[in-house]
Design a protein around this motif. Structure first.
Motif, PDB file in Angstrom:
ATOM      1  N   LEU A 222     -10.074  24.188 -29.021  1.00  0.00           N
ATOM      2  CA  LEU A 222      -9.977  25.062 -27.850  1.00  0.00           C
ATOM      3  C   LEU A 222     -11.006  26.179 -27.884  1.00  0.00           C
ATOM      4  N   ASP A 223     -11.315  26.679 -29.052  1.00  0.00           N
ATOM      5  CA  ASP A 223     -12.256  27.787 -29.210  1.00  0.00           C
ATOM      6  C   ASP A 223     -13.677  27.254 -29.068  1.00  0.00           C
ATOM      7  N   MET A 224     -14.057  26.979 -27.831  1.00  0.00           N
ATOM      8  CA  MET A 224     -15.313  26.293 -27.538  1.00  0.00           C
ATOM      9  C   MET A 224     -16.547  27.044 -28.050  1.00  0.00           C
ATOM     10  N   ASP A 225     -16.518  28.387 -27.994  1.00  0.00           N
ATOM     11  CA  ASP A 225     -17.688  29.143 -28.448  1.00  0.00           C
ATOM     12  C   ASP A 225     -17.572  29.596 -29.902  1.00  0.00           C
ATOM     13  N   LYS A 226     -16.499  29.195 -30.577  1.00  0.00           N
ATOM     14  CA  LYS A 226     -16.288  29.433 -32.013  1.00  0.00           C
ATOM     15  C   LYS A 226     -16.328  30.910 -32.401  1.00  0.00           C
ATOM     16  N   ASP A 227     -15.757  31.765 -31.525  1.00  0.00           N
ATOM     17  CA  ASP A 227     -15.733  33.196 -31.835  1.00  0.00           C
ATOM     18  C   ASP A 227     -14.398  33.656 -32.423  1.00  0.00           C
ATOM     19  N   GLY A 228     -13.479  32.706 -32.678  1.00  0.00           N
ATOM     20  CA  GLY A 228     -12.190  33.059 -33.269  1.00  0.00           C
ATOM     21  C   GLY A 228     -11.120  33.401 -32.245  1.00  0.00           C
ATOM     22  N   LYS A 229     -11.466  33.317 -30.969  1.00  0.00           N
ATOM     23  CA  LYS A 229     -10.512  33.576 -29.893  1.00  0.00           C
ATOM     24  C   LYS A 229     -10.674  32.509 -28.813  1.00  0.00           C
ATOM     25  N   VAL A 230      -9.550  32.148 -28.213  1.00  0.00           N
ATOM     26  CA  VAL A 230      -9.580  31.219 -27.078  1.00  0.00           C
ATOM     27  C   VAL A 230      -9.467  32.066 -25.816  1.00  0.00           C
ATOM     28  N   THR A 231     -10.481  31.982 -24.983  1.00  0.00           N
ATOM     29  CA  THR A 231     -10.526  32.758 -23.747  1.00  0.00           C
ATOM     30  C   THR A 231     -10.173  31.853 -22.563  1.00  0.00           C
ATOM     31  N   ALA A 232     -10.030  32.467 -21.407  1.00  0.00           N
ATOM     32  CA  ALA A 232      -9.778  31.703 -20.185  1.00  0.00           C
ATOM     33  C   ALA A 232     -10.912  30.713 -19.935  1.00  0.00           C
ATOM     34  N   LYS A 233     -12.141  31.117 -20.212  1.00  0.00           N
ATOM     35  CA  LYS A 233     -13.278  30.213 -20.035  1.00  0.00           C
ATOM     36  C   LYS A 233     -13.164  29.018 -20.972  1.00  0.00           C
ATOM     37  N   ASP A 234     -12.774  29.261 -22.233  1.00  0.00           N
ATOM     38  CA  ASP A 234     -12.573  28.155 -23.175  1.00  0.00           C
ATOM     39  C   ASP A 234     -11.533  27.170 -22.628  1.00  0.00           C
ATOM     40  N   LEU A 235     -10.413  27.706 -22.142  1.00  0.00           N
ATOM     41  CA  LEU A 235      -9.351  26.858 -21.593  1.00  0.00           C
ATOM     42  C   LEU A 235      -9.863  26.054 -20.400  1.00  0.00           C
ATOM     43  N   ARG A 236     -10.585  26.718 -19.531  1.00  0.00           N
ATOM     44  CA  ARG A 236     -11.134  26.049 -18.337  1.00  0.00           C
ATOM     45  C   ARG A 236     -12.053  24.900 -18.748  1.00  0.00           C
ATOM     46  N   ASP A 237     -12.905  25.149 -19.750  1.00  0.00           N
ATOM     47  CA  ASP A 237     -13.828  24.115 -20.220  1.00  0.00           C
ATOM     48  C   ASP A 237     -13.073  22.903 -20.774  1.00  0.00           C
ATOM     49  N   VAL A 238     -11.985  23.151 -21.509  1.00  0.00           N
ATOM     50  CA  VAL A 238     -11.202  22.048 -22.073  1.00  0.00           C
ATOM     51  C   VAL A 238     -10.503  21.268 -20.960  1.00  0.00           C
ATOM     52  N   PHE A 239      -9.891  21.980 -20.015  1.00  0.00           N
ATOM     53  CA  PHE A 239      -9.233  21.291 -18.903  1.00  0.00           C
ATOM     54  C   PHE A 239     -10.251  20.447 -18.136  1.00  0.00           C
ATOM     55  N   THR A 240     -11.444  20.984 -17.917  1.00  0.00           N
ATOM     56  CA  THR A 240     -12.491  20.254 -17.205  1.00  0.00           C
ATOM     57  C   THR A 240     -12.899  19.005 -17.983  1.00  0.00           C
ATOM     58  N   GLU A 241     -13.036  19.142 -19.310  1.00  0.00           N
ATOM     59  CA  GLU A 241     -13.394  17.999 -20.152  1.00  0.00           C
ATOM     60  C   GLU A 241     -12.371  16.868 -20.001  1.00  0.00           C
ATOM     61  N   PHE A 242     -11.103  17.245 -19.833  1.00  0.00           N
ATOM     62  CA  PHE A 242     -10.036  16.254 -19.679  1.00  0.00           C
ATOM     63  C   PHE A 242      -9.783  15.893 -18.211  1.00  0.00           C
ATOM     64  N   LYS A 243     -10.750  16.245 -17.361  1.00  0.00           N
ATOM     65  CA  LYS A 243     -10.705  15.890 -15.936  1.00  0.00           C
ATOM     66  C   LYS A 243      -9.447  16.385 -15.233  1.00  0.00           C
ATOM     67  N   HIS A 244      -9.021  17.586 -15.609  1.00  0.00           N
ATOM     68  CA  HIS A 244      -7.868  18.217 -14.964  1.00  0.00           C
ATOM     69  C   HIS A 244      -8.363  19.497 -14.302  1.00  0.00           C
ATOM     70  N   ASP A 245      -8.232  19.576 -13.000  1.00  0.00           N
ATOM     71  CA  ASP A 245      -8.715  20.740 -12.264  1.00  0.00           C
ATOM     72  C   ASP A 245      -7.731  21.897 -12.428  1.00  0.00           C
ATOM     73  N   MET A 246      -8.114  22.874 -13.218  1.00  0.00           N
ATOM     74  CA  MET A 246      -7.285  24.057 -13.452  1.00  0.00           C
ATOM     75  C   MET A 246      -8.089  25.280 -13.014  1.00  0.00           C
ATOM     76  N   PRO A 247      -7.661  25.960 -11.954  1.00  0.00           N
ATOM     77  CA  PRO A 247      -8.395  27.144 -11.489  1.00  0.00           C
ATOM     78  C   PRO A 247      -8.514  28.193 -12.603  1.00  0.00           C
ATOM     79  N   ILE A 248      -9.623  28.904 -12.598  1.00  0.00           N
ATOM     80  CA  ILE A 248      -9.863  29.918 -13.632  1.00  0.00           C
ATOM     81  C   ILE A 248      -8.745  30.954 -13.658  1.00  0.00           C
ATOM     82  N   GLU A 249      -8.159  31.244 -12.495  1.00  0.00           N
ATOM     83  CA  GLU A 249      -7.059  32.218 -12.436  1.00  0.00           C
ATOM     84  C   GLU A 249      -5.855  31.739 -13.247  1.00  0.00           C
ATOM     85  N   LYS A 250      -5.582  30.439 -13.190  1.00  0.00           N
ATOM     86  CA  LYS A 250      -4.484  29.868 -13.979  1.00  0.00           C
ATOM     87  C   LYS A 250      -4.814  29.924 -15.465  1.00  0.00           C
TER      88      LYS A 250
END
Length: 162
Positions: free
Chosen positions: A33-61
């Motif tokens: 989940l920690d896409m940028d490897k900074d030790g924290k999972v951010t909303a952007k990290d979550l969005r990138d993972v959802f996108t990778e799994f072809k699930h449309d999750m708005p950034i607000e969610k």
């Protein structure tokens, strides 16, 4: 030492091993989940993972999910993730841990493996199969993240893995 006492010790060791395996799986998931490897999972990290799994999750969610684990909104650490995992994150973990072949979908064995690691319990085979069949809304024999994210099914999953 009697046999009953030894049985209790063996059961406790098995529970400890299951907990350790579950924590190891969660740590591996956190690293994914920690896409940028900074030790924290951010909303952007979550969005990138959802996108990778072809699930449309708005950034607000995604921001809402991230804030459930760390209200300041700067992302969450592994410890914060474990302490306050939201329902949607648990389902994402089932997908990330269970997707053993990297095809972004789960067959029954992968689903059962992911649930066992995330919820640290084992469901009876026929009940787990019935749950999988119910979740597989397009009846193709696989679960996608979109199928898992239908939140009305989480109580069903938790019934068998708690």
């Amino acid at each position: 030492i009697n046999a009953e006492y030894m049985g209790i010790i063996i059961m406790e060791e098995s529970k400890k091993e299951a907990m350790e395996a579950g924590m190891a799986a969660l740590k591996k998931t956190f690293r994914k989940l920690d896409m940028d490897k900074d030790g924290k999972v951010t909303a952007k990290d979550l969005r990138d993972v959802f996108t990778e799994f072809k699930h449309d999750m708005p950034i607000e969610k995604c921001e809402e999910l991230a804030k459930r684990s760390n209200p300041d909104g700067t992302g969450f650490t592994f410890e914060q993730m474990v302490a306050s995992t939201s329902d949607a994150c648990k389902l994402l973990f089932v997908m990330l841990i269970g997707d053993l072949n990297g095809d972004h979908k789960l067959d029954f064995a992968e689903f059962k493996f992911g649930c066992t690691k995330v919820f640290m319990g084992v469901a009876p085979e026929e009940e787990a199969k019935a749950m999988f069949t119910k979740l597989d809304t397009d009846k193709d024999g696989f679960l996608t993240l979109s199928e898992l994210m239908k939140m009305q099914y989480l109580p069903l999953i938790l019934t068998f893995y708690s």
